[in-house]
Design a protein around this motif. Structure first.
Motif, PDB file in Angstrom:
ATOM      1  N   ALA A  69       0.410  -1.328   0.378  1.00  0.00           N
ATOM      2  CA  ALA A  69      -0.115  -0.269   0.129  1.00  0.00           C
ATOM      3  C   ALA A  69       0.832   1.296   0.202  1.00  0.00           C
ATOM      4  N   VAL A  70       0.489   2.551  -0.505  1.00  0.00           N
ATOM      5  CA  VAL A  70       0.800   3.958  -0.931  1.00  0.00           C
ATOM      6  C   VAL A  70       0.063   5.199  -0.541  1.00  0.00           C
ATOM      7  N   THR A  71       0.524   5.622   0.956  1.00  0.00           N
ATOM      8  CA  THR A  71      -0.200   6.807   0.853  1.00  0.00           C
ATOM      9  C   THR A  71       0.539   7.859   0.472  1.00  0.00           C
ATOM     10  N   CYS A  72      -0.428   8.840  -0.202  1.00  0.00           N
ATOM     11  CA  CYS A  72       0.366  10.542  -0.599  1.00  0.00           C
ATOM     12  C   CYS A  72      -1.074  11.155   0.079  1.00  0.00           C
ATOM     13  N   ILE A  73      -0.188  12.133   0.590  1.00  0.00           N
ATOM     14  CA  ILE A  73      -1.083  13.484   1.135  1.00  0.00           C
ATOM     15  C   ILE A  73      -0.120  14.573   0.708  1.00  0.00           C
ATOM     16  N   TYR A  74      -1.062  15.429  -0.122  1.00  0.00           N
ATOM     17  CA  TYR A  74      -0.481  16.837  -0.918  1.00  0.00           C
ATOM     18  C   TYR A  74      -1.468  17.689  -0.313  1.00  0.00           C
ATOM     19  N   LYS A  75      -0.851  19.177  -0.380  1.00  0.00           N
ATOM     20  CA  LYS A  75      -1.311  20.113  -0.071  1.00  0.00           C
ATOM     21  C   LYS A  75      -1.237  20.892  -0.799  1.00  0.00           C
ATOM     22  N   ALA A  76      -2.388  21.713  -1.084  1.00  0.00           N
ATOM     23  CA  ALA A  76      -3.042  22.928  -1.591  1.00  0.00           C
ATOM     24  C   ALA A  76      -2.891  23.824  -1.436  1.00  0.00           C
ATOM     25  N   ARG A  77      -3.123  24.936  -1.768  1.00  0.00           N
ATOM     26  CA  ARG A  77      -3.247  26.343  -1.728  1.00  0.00           C
ATOM     27  C   ARG A  77      -4.080  26.623  -2.621  1.00  0.00           C
ATOM     28  N   LEU A  78      -5.467  27.645  -2.544  1.00  0.00           N
ATOM     29  CA  LEU A  78      -6.338  27.936  -3.905  1.00  0.00           C
ATOM     30  C   LEU A  78      -5.742  29.595  -3.389  1.00  0.00           C
ATOM     31  N   SER A  79      -6.366  30.283  -4.578  1.00  0.00           N
ATOM     32  CA  SER A  79      -5.903  32.048  -4.942  1.00  0.00           C
ATOM     33  C   SER A  79      -6.217  32.723  -3.591  1.00  0.00           C
ATOM     34  N   ASP A  80      -8.088  32.289  -2.592  1.00  0.00           N
ATOM     35  CA  ASP A  80      -7.825  32.766  -2.075  1.00  0.00           C
ATOM     36  C   ASP A  80      -7.331  32.843  -0.770  1.00  0.00           C
ATOM     37  N   GLN A  81      -6.245  31.499  -0.394  1.00  0.00           N
ATOM     38  CA  GLN A  81      -5.390  31.267   0.339  1.00  0.00           C
ATOM     39  C   GLN A  81      -6.057  29.872   1.197  1.00  0.00           C
ATOM     40  N   LYS A  82      -7.228  29.861   1.017  1.00  0.00           N
ATOM     41  CA  LYS A  82      -7.906  28.234   1.174  1.00  0.00           C
ATOM     42  C   LYS A  82      -7.066  27.146   1.201  1.00  0.00           C
ATOM     43  N   GLN A  83      -6.455  26.206   2.061  1.00  0.00           N
ATOM     44  CA  GLN A  83      -6.085  25.374   1.758  1.00  0.00           C
ATOM     45  C   GLN A  83      -6.804  23.745   1.961  1.00  0.00           C
ATOM     46  N   LEU A 116      -7.488  24.066  -9.926  1.00  0.00           N
ATOM     47  CA  LEU A 116      -6.513  22.520 -10.300  1.00  0.00           C
ATOM     48  C   LEU A 116      -6.227  22.474  -9.382  1.00  0.00           C
ATOM     49  N   CYS A 117      -6.198  21.303  -8.479  1.00  0.00           N
ATOM     50  CA  CYS A 117      -5.701  21.884  -7.252  1.00  0.00           C
ATOM     51  C   CYS A 117      -4.622  20.411  -6.942  1.00  0.00           C
ATOM     52  N   LEU A 118      -4.646  19.152  -7.823  1.00  0.00           N
ATOM     53  CA  LEU A 118      -4.160  17.948  -8.021  1.00  0.00           C
ATOM     54  C   LEU A 118      -4.164  17.426  -9.587  1.00  0.00           C
ATOM     55  N   HIS A 119      -3.447  17.188 -10.524  1.00  0.00           N
ATOM     56  CA  HIS A 119      -3.406  16.792 -11.613  1.00  0.00           C
ATOM     57  C   HIS A 119      -1.974  15.891 -11.985  1.00  0.00           C
ATOM     58  N   LEU A 120      -2.133  13.993 -11.630  1.00  0.00           N
ATOM     59  CA  LEU A 120      -1.211  12.803 -11.570  1.00  0.00           C
ATOM     60  C   LEU A 120      -1.757  11.979 -12.788  1.00  0.00           C
ATOM     61  N   GLY A 121      -0.851  11.475 -13.358  1.00  0.00           N
ATOM     62  CA  GLY A 121      -1.047  10.499 -14.362  1.00  0.00           C
ATOM     63  C   GLY A 121      -0.594  11.028 -15.581  1.00  0.00           C
ATOM     64  N   ASP A 122      -0.441  10.360 -16.992  1.00  0.00           N
ATOM     65  CA  ASP A 122       0.341  10.519 -17.790  1.00  0.00           C
ATOM     66  C   ASP A 122      -0.745  10.613 -19.498  1.00  0.00           C
ATOM     67  N   MET A 123      -2.389  11.293 -18.945  1.00  0.00           N
ATOM     68  CA  MET A 123      -2.770  11.729 -19.763  1.00  0.00           C
ATOM     69  C   MET A 123      -3.596  12.665 -20.528  1.00  0.00           C
ATOM     70  N   GLU A 124      -2.428  14.088 -20.246  1.00  0.00           N
ATOM     71  CA  GLU A 124      -2.565  15.723 -20.719  1.00  0.00           C
ATOM     72  C   GLU A 124      -3.421  15.461 -22.208  1.00  0.00           C
ATOM     73  N   GLU A 125      -2.720  14.394 -23.003  1.00  0.00           N
ATOM     74  CA  GLU A 125      -3.116  15.089 -24.037  1.00  0.00           C
ATOM     75  C   GLU A 125      -4.245  14.597 -24.534  1.00  0.00           C
ATOM     76  N   GLU A 126      -5.494  13.738 -24.033  1.00  0.00           N
ATOM     77  CA  GLU A 126      -6.272  13.545 -24.115  1.00  0.00           C
ATOM     78  C   GLU A 126      -7.597  14.358 -24.087  1.00  0.00           C
ATOM     79  N   PRO A 127      -7.973  14.340 -25.195  1.00  0.00           N
ATOM     80  CA  PRO A 127      -9.276  15.363 -25.260  1.00  0.00           C
ATOM     81  C   PRO A 127      -9.892  16.125 -23.804  1.00  0.00           C
TER      82      PRO A 127
END
Length: 302
Positions: free
Chosen positions: A40-54, A139-150
């Motif tokens: 198992a793998v657990t990843c924690i990401y921290k995101a901060r919006l433009s209005d400083q919400k986290q 956009l708070c999180l983007h994982l993967g390799d399918m950026e070119e998919e329409p």
């Protein structure tokens, strides 16, 4: 006059540039070593919006009896919301979807597609997938390799991108006392192969030795591990101080559990300034975010 950096570095182990110039093509495993299985793998990401919400976004990948599965939890200081998706073998080709919910007056949207995901030996997909999280249309999180998919381009193109980074990664292993993983300690650094193994000294298995290697270079060796079952050392990686801590008490004194913990933690803020030249210091808002890698290891009985 000598700097604090030069004084402090005498008590830390540096992974030289020749070893850290890029990811190695293979891990430092001899043919006779079989690494433990990553469960198992657990990843924690921290995101901060433009209005400083986290927000904290926790992504769990796991192996189960019917295949791979994952779950997502989105939280802040006040509340949290989560959902799970299991990539069962019968439904794997349809393992895609969306989920929308409200969290503390913010609209959270999650999009995922694992229907074409490719896996290595662990529970995380390595290609052919995406996981996207939006908060209030940022956009708070983007994982993967399918950026070119329409449909992926339609989701992410032209929208604000929040500041997000990986702050913690936990991995659970079982099997032999050989643990192999790959980690990037900071956004601007390279990925490194880390090998942890516990083996007997020449005199016999009563004198186990713990060794830690980064990109084929042994950086830590702990002898008489039965008596040094807890401890810590410091290494330099990618210009960062990284504290490595271990606790293998239960390997020796609680065999029914047989679990051990290894942690790699980068320093940030004033702690990291111990060795940085003053002219390279940045203000508080620009300091690196602290990152930790936690390895929970269960080994087979001897």
């Amino acid at each position: 006059m000598r700097t604090i950096a030069s004084c402090y570095s005498e008590h830390a182990i540096k992974v030289s540039d020749s070893y850290c110039s890029g990811p190695s093509s293979g891990a430092c495993l001899s043919p006779g070593l079989i690494p433990s299985i990553q469960k198992a793998v657990t990843c924690i990401y921290k995101a901060r919006l433009s209005d400083q919400k986290q927000f904290l976004i926790t992504l769990n990948w796991c192996n189960n009896l019917v295949g791979q599965g994952f779950s997502i939890n989105v939280s802040n200081d006040l509340s949290s919301s989560s959902f799970k998706s299991n990539a069962e073998s019968q439904q794997f080709r349809n393992n895609r979807g969306t989920r929308t919910f409200e969290l503390c007056d913010s609209r959270i949207e999650v999009f995922w597609d694992l229907s074409r995901a490719q896996y290595d030996s662990g529970p995380e997909p390595i290609s052919g997938f995406y996981v996207i999280v939006l908060a209030d249309s940022e956009l708070c999180l983007h994982l993967g390799d399918m950026e070119e998919e329409p449909h992926v381009r339609k989701l992410i193109n032209g929208i604000p991108v929040a500041k997000f980074c990986l702050v913690s990664r936990s991995e659970h292993f079982s099997g032999n006392a050989v643990y192999l993983t790959r980690v990037q300690f900071c956004d601007t650094g390279t990925a490194h192969d880390i090998l942890i193994k516990c083996s007997a000294e020449d005199e016999g298995s009563r004198n186990p030795v713990l060794s830690v290697s980064v990109d084929n270079k042994k950086v830590i060796q702990v002898k008489r591990l039965r008596w040094n079952f807890r401890g810590n050392q410091t290494i330099f990686v990618d210009g960062l101080l990284v504290d490595m801590m271990w606790d293998v008490h239960d390997w020796f004194f609680n065999p029914s559990s047989g679990s051990a913990v290894f942690m790699f933690r980068t320093r940030s803020g004033l702690d990291n300034r111990l060795w940085l030249e003053e002219k390279n210091l940045k203000n508080k808002e620009q300091e690196r975010v602290e990152f930790s890698l936690l390895i929970c290891a269960c080994k087979n009985p001897d």
